[in-house]
Design a protein around this motif. Structure first.
Motif, PDB file in Angstrom:
ATOM      1  N   THR A  66       0.870  -1.026  -0.102  1.00 26.10           N
ATOM      2  CA  THR A  66      -0.380  -0.425   0.137  1.00 26.10           C
ATOM      3  C   THR A  66       1.492   1.505   0.558  1.00 26.10           C
ATOM      4  OG1 THR A  66      -0.141  -0.341   2.400  1.00 26.10           O
ATOM      5  CG2 THR A  66      -1.573  -1.088   1.232  1.00 26.10           C
ATOM      6  N   ASN A  67       0.358   2.780   0.231  1.00 27.36           N
ATOM      7  CA  ASN A  67       0.969   3.374   0.655  1.00 27.36           C
ATOM      8  C   ASN A  67       2.202   3.907   1.173  1.00 27.36           C
ATOM      9  OD1 ASN A  67      -0.877   3.928   2.065  1.00 27.36           O
ATOM     10  ND2 ASN A  67      -1.053   5.696   1.018  1.00 27.36           N
ATOM     11  N   VAL A  68       1.830   2.756   2.375  1.00 26.74           N
ATOM     12  CA  VAL A  68       2.428   2.842   4.345  1.00 26.74           C
ATOM     13  C   VAL A  68       3.973   2.967   2.968  1.00 26.74           C
ATOM     14  CG1 VAL A  68       3.514   1.113   5.717  1.00 26.74           C
ATOM     15  CG2 VAL A  68       0.941   0.906   5.144  1.00 26.74           C
ATOM     16  N   ARG A  69       4.555   2.615   1.313  1.00 27.92           N
ATOM     17  CA  ARG A  69       6.018   2.318   1.530  1.00 27.92           C
ATOM     18  C   ARG A  69       6.438   3.686   0.954  1.00 27.92           C
ATOM     19  NH1 ARG A  69       9.149  -2.234  -1.767  1.00 27.92           N
ATOM     20  NH2 ARG A  69       8.448  -3.025  -0.127  1.00 27.92           N
ATOM     21  N   GLY A  70       5.555   4.519   0.679  1.00 23.37           N
ATOM     22  CA  GLY A  70       6.235   5.637   0.450  1.00 23.37           C
ATOM     23  C   GLY A  70       5.941   6.135   2.112  1.00 23.37           C
ATOM     24  N   TYR A  71       5.593   6.441   2.998  1.00 24.36           N
ATOM     25  CA  TYR A  71       5.650   6.819   3.561  1.00 24.36           C
ATOM     26  C   TYR A  71       6.917   6.776   4.696  1.00 24.36           C
ATOM     27  CZ  TYR A  71       4.980   7.333   9.191  1.00 24.36           C
ATOM     28  OH  TYR A  71       4.561   7.863  10.901  1.00 24.36           O
ATOM     29  N   LEU A  72       7.201   5.653   4.601  1.00 21.94           N
ATOM     30  CA  LEU A  72       8.433   4.429   5.127  1.00 21.94           C
ATOM     31  C   LEU A  72      10.056   5.441   4.895  1.00 21.94           C
ATOM     32  CD1 LEU A  72       7.229   0.810   5.713  1.00 21.94           C
ATOM     33  CD2 LEU A  72       7.789   2.906   7.599  1.00 21.94           C
ATOM     34  N   LEU A  73       9.846   5.256   3.076  1.00 22.04           N
ATOM     35  CA  LEU A  73      10.476   6.011   2.667  1.00 22.04           C
ATOM     36  C   LEU A  73      11.062   7.119   2.856  1.00 22.04           C
ATOM     37  CD1 LEU A  73      10.173   4.157  -1.143  1.00 22.04           C
ATOM     38  CD2 LEU A  73      12.111   3.589   1.353  1.00 22.04           C
ATOM     39  N   ASN A  74      10.122   8.299   3.430  1.00 24.57           N
ATOM     40  CA  ASN A  74      10.216   9.654   3.298  1.00 24.57           C
ATOM     41  C   ASN A  74      10.178   9.801   5.096  1.00 24.57           C
ATOM     42  OD1 ASN A  74      10.214  10.043   0.804  1.00 24.57           O
ATOM     43  ND2 ASN A  74       7.582   9.635   0.707  1.00 24.57           N
ATOM     44  N   ARG A  75      10.132   9.276   5.876  1.00 22.03           N
ATOM     45  CA  ARG A  75      10.109   9.711   7.151  1.00 22.03           C
ATOM     46  C   ARG A  75      11.299   9.890   7.247  1.00 22.03           C
ATOM     47  NH1 ARG A  75      10.991   5.706  12.028  1.00 22.03           N
ATOM     48  NH2 ARG A  75      12.214   4.212   9.973  1.00 22.03           N
TER      49      ARG A  75
END
Lengths: 1008, 119
Positions: free
Chosen positions: A822-831
């Motif tokens: 899901t879009n969690v991956r994007g969050y993880l990469l930017n956190r």
């Protein structure tokens, strides 16, 4: 060492599942084994030793055969239909083989004690009654299979249809052959379920789905009531075997629980047989395809209730309660059904209500409780099955060929469809009760019996109402003929009607031939059958005088028949006016009432669910804990506690220090739990003290396991904390915290006091641990008793546990996959990380040390593993240690570095572990030992010392691999949350010789 | 000795229960870990305490042995509880990352938005 006896293993396997020609020896109650025809049989069990299995076979065949239509439908519809027909035919043959013994009045039985302690036995018996019903089920089933082949259209999934039909058939056969009421109940519910599938077969029709739901709700609900009734009955008698129950009439009728049991059982029977006021589901079930209606709703399922009343007749009938409940219900149903049927325009609805009426008739006869009435009931069951199935099939043909079932749009079909007309007319006239057809005979017997029946001191009530019902019955039968086939030919049929192909009319034609033949030569054709069945119904007593013939002289029944026929004709002529009157009358609509009730229940359960299950987990937890504490208090306040028998061990200084650390850390966690990192450190302290305590208290295996689990758990929690908030905010009120604290303290005191009390007392009963201690070395070949218990005595538990562990790891993997998709991956990469990152993510010192440690750690793992059977250690601990060795590399050198060097997937490791453990267990079978029996021996390889080898070691390899795979898969999944592109470049101390050499080659090339 | 073990079990149970009644995922995970310790020690202690008597058979002399059965039970329980903790951690983590909320309770808002009721 045991020789592997493969040959004997296969020998046993063939005996257990033998498809062979066997001589079936029927063991009858008279004890005379008789040899019959050769027939193909499965020997399902070798333990019983005697091959009296054909009853099992008859009941099992439809279930086994149900697989084939679903599979063979790919080979075409004829293949599916043939498979279904062949199965039914075989079962029918199996049944017919028993004709000689059944006709002699013997009871054929087949016993298989399943759970004798609960009275749950798979016992089957075949007497006259069961034989008749099985004959109807299988015989008409065969006709229906033929009919359905031509009835269903190309779009209908025919394989599914036959599979459902055979499932239903098997369940019905099971009901009528069961000798154990618990078994009977299982089959009973199975018929409800399979009929649900059949009624809702046309899934695209809302009426089909609603009808199926209604049928399931009503018959299933009745079935539940019946379960209660049967259990009461079984309790009264002390046995769940029908053959025993049927011997205990006095005991049952004298019991104060007779009435409740009777009412509950009758609820089941009445709902199934569509008796008033539960009759309403049957017309709605007519949304099913016509073959289903003809089969379930005329010949078989609706007769299951009648079968049950007939089966229980010897012990339940004969009381006032039985008479007034059963006979009255039957009478009301008969009259009501007949009246409604006259005013139905849908052919199938007309037939459905006429079925309701006829079922009422049979119920009434059974309710009279006299032997003559029982004979009449049996006879009418046979007759009704023949003419009603034929009528349903006729209605289906009319529907199929004209495109409508609406009587108002039909008429004048006699010249267009002469064959159908002939079949339909004969069957309808039999239903009307005209001589010389079979319906006339049993109706005469019914009327004759009503004349002798007084209901509440009134001698005229029952015969009068029965006559009225017969009159309406004659009227709707005549209407079926005249409004469909007679009258002027029309030119507005939805299709061009003509007689169907022979496949469609041959089945009803066969039944109609029976209708005529039974009418003309009843004594010759069905006389013996009626006698045997009736004697089974009345419990083997002497049959009353009766004669199955057309002419009995000028008796009251004859006059009543004449009145009914003439009255029926008159009613038909007045039908138009009657219909206006009928439509003007207010009538309750059963479907609306039913749906209102169901809706009310739905809202009630919705309300209860919402109130109880509102998604607040902490509320569930507090309710659960408070309830458990309450239970504990109840046990404490009502029970007694034994005297202290053990002397407490003295507390030394080191344990006290450990205790202080543990208590301090625990309180610290409570106090500082908002600071998540600190509380993690403190929980590590608790785990460490617990490990040490295990070691101190003579449990070295536990200590080793605990400390290695501690390491992986800490890594796991630290990794997860990386992504979670570091602080827990305050969000419960002070009052709530005090409440929680109070409950916690009470629960803690209770638990502590309980274990304190246990520890100061010896076992109340002898423990099985002594057995383990005594047999560990002798039987399991190991001196470490804990390990021997794990891999040998309780090997099956361990086997289950490694599977659970593997499943847990797979769940974690699947969750990771799902979340990272899901879009969690994007969050993880930017956190942004919580804490400042170290400048060197792979410190040199740590990398060097862990790589040096790796072989040593693996060596320790191997050592721990191999010594496990005799010294503390074993597969569990070794798996954890090796996992830690791998994890060190992950931590020091990074995730990407580690997985680039990974040669196998952890899924496979788990799988191999479970498979190896299972294979080791299976190995015991080859030596004719139970699953997971271990074996051991001594091996002498010079120059090594003699050493011991146990198959349990191989099992432990499975445990080792499963634990290793599960731990690694769990942590590997979690690590994937931290993965970022670009990490691959940060290779720590990259000394990959392959890459270096290729680089060198490149340089050399460049230089060249 | 018995009093020390019993009081430790009691204290760990109480702390564990207090923590699982919190409303965020992480304290609940900690609470479950504490309860796991307490339960394991409890089960172990039902075999009664013994010092220097591991259940490893001695071929040469007759020595007392502690009860091996609870130990075998607890050994697998420890490993299984690791699996359980890992699953719960992963569920908590996934839920947090998906919704940026680590409450364990559904708010009334959540239940209104729950699928199946918005028909």
């Amino acid at each position: 060492m045991h020789r592997i006896k493969i040959a004997s293993f296969f020998h046993r396997a063939t005996v257990q599942l033998n498809v062979s020609l066997v001589i079936s020896e029927e063991v009858t109650k008279s004890g005379q084994p008789r040899k019959y025809l050769y027939k193909i049989g499965f020997i399902l069990t070798a333990q019983t030793g005697v091959s009296h299995l054909s009853l099992f076979l008859i009941a099992a065949l439809p279930f086994l055969g149900a697989v084939f239509p679903a599979l063979l439908i790919r080979a075409g519809r004829n293949a599916a239909a043939s498979a279904a027909a062949l199965t039914t035919f075989l079962a029918l043959m199996g049944l017919l083989i028993h004709i000689p013994s059944v006709m002699r009045g013997d009871v054929v039985t087949a016993r298989f004690d399943w759970i004798p302690g609960l009275g749950l036995n798979a016992n089957f018996m075949l007497d006259g009654l069961g034989f008749l019903f099985a004959l109807l089920i299988l015989g008409i089933g065969l006709l229906i299979i033929l009919y359905a082949r031509f009835y269903l259209s190309r779009e209908d999934p025919m394989g599914q249809f036959y599979t459902y039909l055979l499932l239903f058939q098997g369940a019905m056969v099971g009901i009528v052959l069961s000798d154990n009421i618990l078994l009977l109940l299982i089959f009973w519910e199975l018929t409800s379920l399979s009929s649900f599938l059949l009624i809702g077969y046309w899934k695209h029709l809302p009426e089909g789905r609603q009808g199926a739901r209604m049928a399931l709700a009503v018959t299933g609900g009745g079935g539940l009531a019946m379960i209660a009734g049967m259990l009461i009955l079984g309790n009264i008698v002390g046995s769940y075997d029908l053959s025993v129950i049927l011997q205990n009439k006095e005991l049952i009728q004298a019991s104060p629980y007779y009435l409740p049991a009777l009412i509950l059982i009758l609820l089941g029977a009445f709902t199934k047989s569509a008796q008033f006021p539960f009759h309403f589901w049957l017309p709605h079930a007519m949304a099913a395809p016509t073959p289903v209606s003809a089969y379930l709703h005329s010949a078989t399922m609706v007769k299951a209730g009648l079968f049950l009343m007939a089966r229980m007749w010897p012990v339940l009938a004969g009381t006032d309660a039985w008479f007034y409940i059963v006979a009255t219900t039957g009478l009301v149903t008969m009259l009501l059904g007949a009246v409604i049927a006259l005013f139905k325009d849908d052919l199938k609805a007309l037939l459905a209500f006429s079925t309701v009426s006829h079922l009422g008739l049979i119920t009434m006869l059974l309710g009279f409780g006299t032997k003559f009435a029982a004979v009449a009931a049996v006879f009418h069951i046979i007759n009704h099955a023949t003419f009603k199935a034929a009528l349903f099939m006729t209605a289906g043909i009319v529907d199929h060929e004209t495109g409508t079932r609406d009587v108002k749009r039909l008429g004048g079909l006699r010249h267009l469809m002469p064959i159908t007309f002939t079949i339909g007319t004969i069957a309808a006239l039999s239903m009307a009760g005209l001589p010389p057809l079979n319906g006339f005979l049993s109706k005469e017997m019914m009327l004759e019996e009503t004349v002798h029946t007084t209901w509440l001191n009134s001698a005229y009530l029952v015969p009068g109402l029965a006559l009225l019902a017969s009159l309406f019955s004659a009227a709707y039968s005549f209407r079926f003929v005249s409004h469909v086939f007679l009258g002027p030919q029309r030119d507005d049929y939805p299709a061009h009607p003509h007689d169907p192909p022979v496949g469609l009319w041959i089945a009803p034609a066969f039944l109609v031939v029976l209708v005529v033949l039974i009418g003309l030569y009843s004594a010759a054709i069905v006389g013996p059958l009626v006698a045997v069945v009736s004697s089974a119904v009345i419990g083997g007593e002497k049959l009353p005088y009766y004669s199955l013939k057309l002419w009995h002289g000028f008796v009251p029944a004859l006059y009543m028949s004449i009145v009914a026929t003439l009255g029926g004709l008159f009613l038909l002529s007045m039908h138009k006016r009657g219909e206006q009157l009928w439509n003007a009358l207010p009538r309750p609509e059963a479907k609306v009432i039913f749906e209102t009730i169901i809706h009310a229940f739905t809202r009630l359960s919705q309300w209860v669910t919402d109130e109880l299950h509102n998604g607040v987990l902490s509320r569930y937890a507090i309710i659960f804990i408070a309830f458990t504490v309450g239970l504990g208090y109840y046990a404490y306040s009502t029970g007694t506690i034994g005297v202290e028998t053990r002397v407490p061990l003295p507390a030394q200084i080191i344990p006290i220090v450990g205790w202080l650390c543990l208590v301090g850390a625990t309180l610290g966690i409570m106090w500082f739990h908002r600071n998540r990192l600190l509380s993690l450190v403190l929980i590590g302290v608790v785990g460490l003290i617990v490990s040490v305590a295990f070691n101190y208290l003579s449990a070295p295996d536990l200590a080793l396991t605990q400390i290695s689990v501690e390491v992986v758990t800490m890594i796991l929690l630290l990794l997860s904390l990386n992504f979670l908030p570091t602080e827990t905010p305050w969000d419960s009120s002070a009052a709530r915290r005090w409440r929680d604290a109070a409950i916690s303290v009470v629960a803690g005191i209770g638990t502590g006091a309980l274990i304190y009390a246990i520890m100061l007392r010896d076992f109340a009963f002898p423990t099985i641990s002594d057995f383990h201690l005594a047999n560990s070395y002798k039987g399991g070949g190991g001196t470490n008793v804990v390990n021997v218990i794990l891999v040998d005595f309780r090997g099956f538990d361990t086997f289950g546990e490694i599977i659970v562990l593997g499943i847990a790891a797979l769940i974690i993997f699947a969750l990771t996959e799902a979340v990272l998709g899901t879009n969690v991956r994007g969050y993880l990469l930017n956190r942004k990380p919580h804490w400042p990152q170290s400048g060197d993510s792979h410190p040199l010192m740590m990398v060097v040390v862990t790589r040096v440690m790796m072989p040593i750690a693996l060596m320790v793992g191997a050592y721990i593993f191999f010594r496990g059977h005799n010294q503390p250690g074993g597969g569990f601990i070794a798996g954890l240690i090796v996992a830690i060795a791998f994890l060190m590399q992950y931590m020091a050198s990074g995730y990407t570095w580690a997985i680039e060097r990974q040669r196998f997937y952890y899924h496979g490791t788990i799988g191999w572990g479970v498979l190896i453990a299972a294979a080791t267990g299976l190995g015991a079978w080859f030596n004719e030992r139970p699953f997971l029996t271990s074996d051991f021996g001594y091996i002498n390889w010079p120059p090594l010392e003699e050493f011991e080898w146990a198959t349990a070691m191989l099992f432990d390899v499975g445990v080792f691999l499963a634990v290793l795979g599960a731990v690694m898969l769990a942590l590997d999944s979690l690590s994937r949350f931290a993965w970022r592109p670009g990490m691959a470049q940060e290779f720590p101390m990259d000394i990959n010789p392959l890459r270096d050499s290729s680089e060198d080659e490149d340089k050399e090339k460049e230089q060249a | 000795m018995e009093a020390l073990v019993a009081s430790a079990v009691g204290i760990m149970t109480a702390a564990g229960i207090f923590l699982i009644l919190r409303r965020r995922t992480f304290p609940v995970i900690l609470g479950l870990s504490l309860i796991t310790y307490a339960v394991n020690v409890f089960l172990f202690a039902t075999g009664r305490l013994a010092l220097n008597a591991p259940a490893v058979l001695n071929k040469y002399e007759d020595v007392p042995y502690t009860d091996p059965l609870p130990q075998a039970l607890v050994l697998t329980a420890i490993v299984i509880s690791f699996g359980m903790t890992a699953v719960i951690v992963m569920i908590a983590l996934s839920a947090y990352l998906s919704s940026k909320d680590d409450h364990i309770d559904m708010s009334p808002q959540d239940s209104v938005d729950a699928p199946g009721e918005d028909a």
